[in-house]
Design a protein around this motif. Structure first.
Motif, PDB file in Angstrom:
ATOM      1  N   ASP A 207       5.434   2.433   0.997  1.00  0.00           N
ATOM      2  CA  ASP A 207       5.985   1.404   1.402  1.00  0.00           C
ATOM      3  C   ASP A 207       7.493   1.055   1.710  1.00  0.00           C
ATOM      4  O   ASP A 207       8.452   1.175   0.951  1.00  0.00           O
ATOM      5  CB  ASP A 207       5.204  -0.313   0.752  1.00  0.00           C
ATOM      6  N   SER A 208       8.087  -0.076   2.796  1.00  0.00           N
ATOM      7  CA  SER A 208       9.692  -0.299   3.060  1.00  0.00           C
ATOM      8  C   SER A 208       9.173  -1.302   3.038  1.00  0.00           C
ATOM      9  O   SER A 208       8.862  -2.009   3.883  1.00  0.00           O
ATOM     10  CB  SER A 208      10.226   0.648   3.783  1.00  0.00           C
ATOM     11  N   LEU A 209       9.755  -1.945   1.959  1.00  0.00           N
ATOM     12  CA  LEU A 209       9.275  -3.725   2.008  1.00  0.00           C
ATOM     13  C   LEU A 209      10.408  -4.853   2.236  1.00  0.00           C
ATOM     14  O   LEU A 209      10.011  -5.435   3.557  1.00  0.00           O
ATOM     15  CB  LEU A 209       9.513  -4.251   0.866  1.00  0.00           C
ATOM     16  N   ASP A 210      11.712  -4.446   2.561  1.00  0.00           N
ATOM     17  CA  ASP A 210      12.217  -5.252   3.401  1.00  0.00           C
ATOM     18  C   ASP A 210      11.944  -4.844   4.879  1.00  0.00           C
ATOM     19  O   ASP A 210      12.888  -4.828   6.443  1.00  0.00           O
ATOM     20  CB  ASP A 210      14.064  -4.491   3.274  1.00  0.00           C
ATOM     21  N   GLN A 211      11.716  -3.543   5.849  1.00  0.00           N
ATOM     22  CA  GLN A 211      11.306  -3.460   6.620  1.00  0.00           C
ATOM     23  C   GLN A 211      10.008  -3.739   7.324  1.00  0.00           C
ATOM     24  O   GLN A 211       9.108  -3.346   8.482  1.00  0.00           O
ATOM     25  CB  GLN A 211      11.731  -2.284   7.460  1.00  0.00           C
ATOM     26  N   GLY A 212       9.170  -4.346   5.998  1.00  0.00           N
ATOM     27  CA  GLY A 212       7.739  -4.659   6.868  1.00  0.00           C
ATOM     28  C   GLY A 212       6.972  -3.729   6.923  1.00  0.00           C
ATOM     29  O   GLY A 212       5.959  -4.168   7.944  1.00  0.00           O
ATOM     30  N   VAL A 213       6.964  -2.440   6.401  1.00  0.00           N
ATOM     31  CA  VAL A 213       5.640  -1.618   6.877  1.00  0.00           C
ATOM     32  C   VAL A 213       6.016  -0.817   5.508  1.00  0.00           C
ATOM     33  O   VAL A 213       6.110  -0.735   4.523  1.00  0.00           O
ATOM     34  CB  VAL A 213       6.822  -0.484   7.677  1.00  0.00           C
ATOM     35  N   TYR A 214       4.124  -0.530   5.565  1.00  0.00           N
ATOM     36  CA  TYR A 214       3.317   0.094   4.658  1.00  0.00           C
ATOM     37  C   TYR A 214       2.149   0.740   4.504  1.00  0.00           C
ATOM     38  O   TYR A 214       2.375   1.317   5.721  1.00  0.00           O
ATOM     39  CB  TYR A 214       2.594  -1.088   4.123  1.00  0.00           C
ATOM     40  N   GLY A 215       2.630   2.143   3.543  1.00  0.00           N
ATOM     41  CA  GLY A 215       1.523   2.800   3.685  1.00  0.00           C
ATOM     42  C   GLY A 215       2.071   3.769   4.614  1.00  0.00           C
ATOM     43  O   GLY A 215       1.238   4.957   4.965  1.00  0.00           O
ATOM     44  N   ILE A 216       2.867   4.253   4.541  1.00  0.00           N
ATOM     45  CA  ILE A 216       4.052   5.523   5.069  1.00  0.00           C
ATOM     46  C   ILE A 216       3.636   6.818   4.762  1.00  0.00           C
ATOM     47  O   ILE A 216       3.638   6.696   3.359  1.00  0.00           O
ATOM     48  CB  ILE A 216       5.545   5.336   4.934  1.00  0.00           C
ATOM     49  N   ALA A 217       2.844   7.692   5.244  1.00  0.00           N
ATOM     50  CA  ALA A 217       2.083   8.986   5.269  1.00  0.00           C
ATOM     51  C   ALA A 217       2.834   9.744   4.180  1.00  0.00           C
ATOM     52  O   ALA A 217       3.808   9.984   4.678  1.00  0.00           O
ATOM     53  CB  ALA A 217       1.314   9.782   5.819  1.00  0.00           C
TER      54      ALA A 217
END
Length: 591
Positions: A76-86
Motif C-alpha cells: 500500500d502507498s498510503l499517501d498516494q491513496g493506492v492499495y494492494g499494489i501487486a
C-alpha cells in the motif's frame, strides 16, 4: 480452464486498473518498532517510509502464505491513496528477502532480523537505490483510527455486498494527503481488484461519502458513536444496496459452506507415487469408503496451472467437495498436486498437456498396485484442461474404465482462446470495436508465439507489439509481464495448436460430458456437440452429453458466468452437478 489472455474480464465493481508510481526517495524516516514478542514468520504487515524530496511516502507491505507454502505480498502507498499494489518474484532464502513491484519498475532486497521485527534493505527504482527499513506492525494496527487523522472515518474498513448466493467482500481504505484532503480507495479481493480510486471523499459530522467513477458507484454511510461501524447504502448504476463497514484490518472470512468438516465418515490417506518416465514424484490424497473393498476409484484431473490436489481457485476447493461427495457414495478417489505444485516434484513451467497425461497414467498405474481398489474399475474425472488430458490417457490404455468430462474443450487451442476472450468481453460490456481490436491483437500474439522460439526474443518482440498496438494502456505492467511469461511457456505453445479430436475419436470406454450452460470459458454450444460426434465417430456405444442450466465453468449457480464472479459465489459446486456425476459413476462402476 482459464485460457483468456488479452481480454478485460467483467467485474461487479471494476473494469480497469490503477497504477501507482512510487517516487524515488533519499532517507527513510524512523518508525518505532513493534513490541515484543514478534512471530518467527514473515506473515503480517510491515511498515516503512521513503522520503521523496520534501514529501514522505508511507508504505505498508502485506505478506501472506499460500496453501502450497509460498508467500504472496502486496504494498500500500498510503499517501498516494493506492492499495494492494501487486508484488511479484517474492523470494525468501533464510534471512534474505527480495521482491519486485513490476508495475512501478521497482525492486527491493533486504535482510530479516533475527527477531523477525525488521527487514533492512534497499529500494531500487529508475536506477536509483535507496535504503528502506520495514518494521513489523502489531496485529490490528489498521483497525484503529490513525493518530494523525483529520476525520474519524480514516483507517481500514471491511464490508460485503450480499445477495443471490453471492458475497462480494470489500475493503475500504481512508486517509488524507498533505493538503488535508481526504483520500479513499476500495478493494474487491474476491474479484482480484485493488485500489479503485475514490473521488468526492468527504465527512460531515458522522456522515461519510465517496464515489468510484470507474464503476459508476457511490456510498453514503453514517458512523456509530463508537466510530467502529459505518452503516449506509452503496449505489451503482441506479441500484441501491445496504452496505455496512466495520473498522478492521482483517478481511472478512470467505464463506464456503460446502467444504466438508473432519472427522470424515471414510478413510483418508496421504500418498506418493512416481512418474518413472519423467523422474518425478507426485503427491496426493486417496479417500476410501469404510469397509474392506476393493472399491471403484476415480482419479481427479484438474484445470490448468500448478493446481493443488483440491484444485483450489478463488478460495473454492472443488475437488475436495467432489471427492467428499463421491467417497460418501462408496467411490474411492485419488486427487493429487500437479507437477511442480503443492508437494509434487517436477517443473510445471516446462510441462505440456502431453506431460500431464503421463502424470495421470502414473496415477492409474499406482492405483493398480493397491489391494483396496478394483483395478478393473478405475475411472478418470477431468475438469477443463483435465478434460483434455483424460481422453489422451483413455485412448492409449485399457486400464481406464470410464471418463467424466467436466467443461472439457473440444475446439483447437487457439479457437477456444479466441472464443473465450470474446464471450467474456461481451459480458463485461466491452464495445464491439474494442472486442474486434483485441481479438485481432490476440491473433498476432499467437502467431508470434509460434514463430519466435527463443523466450527472451519473444518477450522483447511481444512487448514491442503491445506498445505499438496501444494495448499496453489496457493492461498494467505486472499483469502484462505475467501474461508474456505464460505465452512463452511450452504449455501455451503446445496448447495453441492442440486438437482434442484425435484422442476423443479413439476413446471407446463410457463417457459422460457435462457443461454449465453459462460457461464462458468452455461454452457448451461449441464444444459438447463436437465431443458427441467425435465419440460417435469412434464407435463409442456408451456416451452422454448434457448442458446444466444456470451453471458456470466451475459448475456454480451464477448471474452471468463471468470468471469475475467465481470468488464471490458461496457455492463451490452445484448439488445437481455433484449428483449427476455420482449417479453416472455408480451406474458404470457396478461390479
Amino acid at each position: 480452464m482459464k485460457f483468456g489472455i488479452w481480454g478485460r474480464a467483467a467485474v461487479v465493481l471494476y473494469v480497469g486498473f490503477s497504477i501507482v508510481s512510487i517516487t524515488s526517495a533519499q532517507t527513510p524516516a524512523a518508525r518505532k518498532p513493534a513490541p515484543h514478542p514478534a512471530p518467527a514468520t514473515l506473515e503480517g504487515s510491515w511498515a516503512g517510509t521513503l522520503q521523496a524530496g520534501d514529501a514522505l511516502l508511507h508504505l505498508v507491505l502485506h505478506i501472506s502464505k499460500e496453501t502450497d507454502g509460498s508467500f504472496k505480498a502486496t504494498i500500500d502507498s498510503l499517501d498516494q491513496g493506492v492499495y494492494g499494489i501487486a508484488v511479484d518474484s517474492f523470494i525468501q532464502e533464510e534471512s534474505n528477502l527480495s521482491f519486485k513491484v513490476s508495475s512501478v519498475g521497482a525492486s527491493y532486497a533486504g535482510t530479516i532480523s533475527a527477531d523477525h521485527r525488521t527487514i533492512e534493505g534497499g529500494w531500487t527504482q529508475s536506477t536509483v537505490s535507496l535504503r528502506l527499513v520495514f518494521h513489523r506492525e502489531a496485529a490490528g494496527t489498521g483497525s484503529r483510527k490513525p493518530s494523525d487523522a483529520i476525520a474519524s472515518a480514516e483507517g481500514v474498513w471491511q464490508g460485503a455486498i450480499e445477495g443471490n448466493g453471492m458475497r462480494l467482500r470489500l475493503q475500504l481504505h481512508v486517509t488524507h494527503d498533505d493538503q488535508k484532503h481526504l483520500l479513499a480507495a476500495l478493494d474487491s479481493p474476491d474479484q482480484g481488484v485493488s485500489g479503485l480510486p475514490a473521488v468526492k471523499v468527504s465527512q460531515k459530522d458522522s456522515v461519510f461519502h465517496f464515489e468510484i467513477p470507474v464503476v459508476k458507484g457511490s456510498y453514503t454511510g453514517t458512523l456509530n458513536p463508537a466510530r467502529n461501524v459505518m452503516a449506509g447504502t452503496w449505489t451503482q448504476s441506479g441500484v441501491e444496496q445496504k452496505l455496512e463497514f466495520q473498522r478492521s484490518d482483517q478481511l472478512l472470512a470467505q464463506l464456503r459452506p460446502q467444504n466438508p468438516a473432519k472427522p470424515y465418515p471414510y478413510k483418508e490417506e496421504e500418498v506418493t507415487f512416481p512418474n518413472d518416465r519423467a523422474h518425478i514424484s507426485l503427491s496426493g490424497t486417496l479417500t476410501l469408503p469404510q469397509g474392506p473393498g476393493p472399491f471403484p476409484v476415480v482419479v481427479l484431473l484438474s484445470d490448468n496451472g500448478p493446481r493443488d490436489r483440491d484444485e483450489t481457485i478463488e478460495g473454492h476447493r472443488p475437488f475436495l467437495v467432489l471427492s467428499d461427495h463421491l467417497t460418501r457414495k462408496g467411490i474411492a478417489t485419488l486427487r493429487f498436486d500437479k507437477r511442480g505444485g503443492g508437494k509434487s516434484t517436477g517443473n510445471y513451467a516446462e510441462a505440456t498437456i502431453e506431460d500431464f497425461a503421463g502424470d495421470a497414467q502414473a496415477a492409474v498405474t499406482y492405483l493398480k498396485t493397491r489391494k483396496d481398489v478394483d483395478p478393473k474399475r478405475i475411472g478418470l474425472i477431468g475438469h477443463s484442461e483435465g478434460g483434455l488430458i483424460a481422453p489422451i490417457v483413455a485412448s492409449r490404455s485399457t486400464d481406464v474404465a470410464w471418463l467424466v468430462l467436466l467443461a472439457a474443450p473440444a475446439l483447437k487451442g487457439q479457437d477456444i482462446l479466441l472464443l473465450q476472450s470474446e464471450l467474456i468481453m461481451k459480458v463485461a460490456g466491452i464495445d464491439e470495436e474494442q472486442i474486434s481490436r483485441t481479438l485481432d491483437f490476440n491473433r498476432q500474439t499467437y502467431a508470434l508465439a509460434r514463430q519466435e522460439k527463443d523466450p527472451a526474443a519473444f518477450e522483447t518482440k511481444l512487448n514491442d507489439l503491445v506498445q505499438s498496438s496501444g494495448m499496453g494502456a489496457l493492461v498494467p505492467p505486472a499483469t502484462l509481464q505475467a501474461q508474456v511469461r505464460t505465452m512463452a511457456s511450452p504449455w501455451f505453445r503446445y496448447l495453441l495448436d492442440y486438437d482434442p479430436l484425435p484422442a476423443l475419436q479413439k476413446t471407446l470406454c463410457p463417457v459422460l460430458a457435462l457443461n454449465g450452460k453459462k460457461d464462458l470459458q468452455v461454452p457448451p454450444k461449441e464444444n459438447l456437440s463436437i465431443i458427441q460426434k467425435a465419440l460417435q465417430d469412434a464407435g463409442n456405444k456408451d456416451s452422454q452429453t448434457s448442458e446444466m442450466p444456470g451453471l458456470n465453468h466451475l459448475f456454480q449457480h451464477c448471474p452471468t458466468g463471468s470468471p469475475s464472479e467465481y470468488g464471490a459465489i458461496e457455492e463451490t459446486m452445484a448439488p445437481e452437478a455433484l449428483d449427476a456425476v455420482s449417479a453416472w459413476v455408480l451406474k458404470h462402476a457396478s461390479p
